[in-house]
Design an enzyme around this catalytic site. Structure first.
Site: not given
Length: 335
Positions: A229, A231, A278
């Site tokens: 992911t 952030n 995220e």
């Protein structure tokens, strides 16, 4: 004058339209000499469907008198200046997002007034004479049904009506726009976003809600699970972040739009203590630390929850991906 102004009757000749870029002014001491101006004023948070109705009206009026449309807004938001101790304010747009939306909807001129306590202290009468009339020489002033101005918000449509004979402008008031018997307002949209009702919020907005920020390094939990992911650090403290949960989003990066799964929450399975934002960008494998992303919210998938094992969390994320791909495929089928 109050009420709708009729469109011009077609002469049978095909008109030619030349779209000019919106002019943006941020200094009241550096304004041009506006001609035949049609003016509207407000915070325009969200630039929602009610605002769009008002914008269409000023554009129509400006065309009718061979003039120009002027939208006046304020930055910072007046509440930040008047009640600086109140930290609860959350806004649908950053100023840059607002500018982009207003240009999209075809406003000729945008004036961003640097809002200050001194500006807020002027009387409603001075606001009309020394601010509106002196700077913009309006032929029409178009305001929403609930617009207030001047010290203690004492000015309203009735005052503008009372003063119009002296200054030679005409008045148009926009009544409350409704959608499926739900009043369209920035407050209603904020409530919907805070409740995770993104579909309703997008309907009321007339465009999809967005959130932008910078990609920063996180704890790498997503990568460990096989779903890396990005952030996101939101750079505007007043920007409204939707409720915790999992969302289907479009991710705008470097001029390209990607599908994504977004998590807003505290990572309870990992005993997280701070809220994170995220996004797992589908079919994407680039290092984008330090880059800016814009998230376009499409739908809410589920609430955040704590899982008993990482395997259970992975299975749930796989299901989130299936739902996201199905939602995105449905959108592409409508295009």
């Amino acid at each position: 004058m109050n009420g709708f102004i009729p469109f011009k009757v077609s002469t049978g000749i095909t008109p030619h339209y030349y779209i000019c870029p919106m002019r943006v002014f941020r200094d009241l001491n550096n304004l041009p000499g506006f001609a035949n101006s049609v003016v509207t004023i407000g915070t325009f948070d969200g630039v929602h469907r009610g605002h769009q109705k008002l914008i269409e009206r000023i554009k129509m009026l400006a065309e009718d008198i061979d003039g120009e449309s002027i939208l006046i807004t304020f930055h910072p938001h007046p509440r930040i200046v008047i009640n600086p101790e109140d930290k609860s304010l959350r806004l649908l747009n950053t100023i840059d997002e607002k500018v982009a939306l207003l240009e999209k909807y075809g406003v000729d001129n945008l004036v961003i007034v640097p809002f200050s306590r001194a500006f807020s202290e002027q009387s409603a009468e001075d606001y009309v004479s020394m601010f509106l009339v002196k700077n913009f020489h309006p032929k029409y002033i178009v305001i929403g049904y609930d617009h207030r101005f001047g010290k203690n918000r004492s000015g309203d449509f009735k005052l503008l009506e009372k003063m119009k004979g002296h200054y030679g402008y005409q008045m148009v008031e926009i009544t409350k726009e409704t959608l499926d018997d739900i009043g369209i307002s920035s407050t209603k949209i904020r409530q919907s976003i805070s409740a995770g009702d993104i579909k309703l919020a997008n309907e009321l907005l007339g465009n999809n809600y967005t959130l932008s920020g910078t990609v920063v390094r996180g704890l790498q939990n997503g990568r460990k699970l096989g779903f890396p992911t990005a952030n996101i650090q939101v750079n505007d403290e007043y920007k409204l972040v939707p409720k915790t949960g999992i969302y289907t989003v479009y991710v705008h990066y470097n001029g390209v739009k990607y599908a994504g799964m977004l998590s807003i929450g505290f990572n309870p399975t990992f005993e997280g203590k701070e809220q994170t934002i995220e996004v797992n960008i589908l079919d994407f494998a680039k290092d984008i630390y330090g880059e800016n992303l814009t998230l376009e919210f499409i739908d809410f998938i589920r609430n955040e929850k704590k899982f008993e094992s990482l395997d259970a969390l992975i299975e749930e994320i796989k299901n989130d991906e299936k739902i996201t791909r199905r939602i995105i495929a449905g959108l592409k089928g409508e295009e």
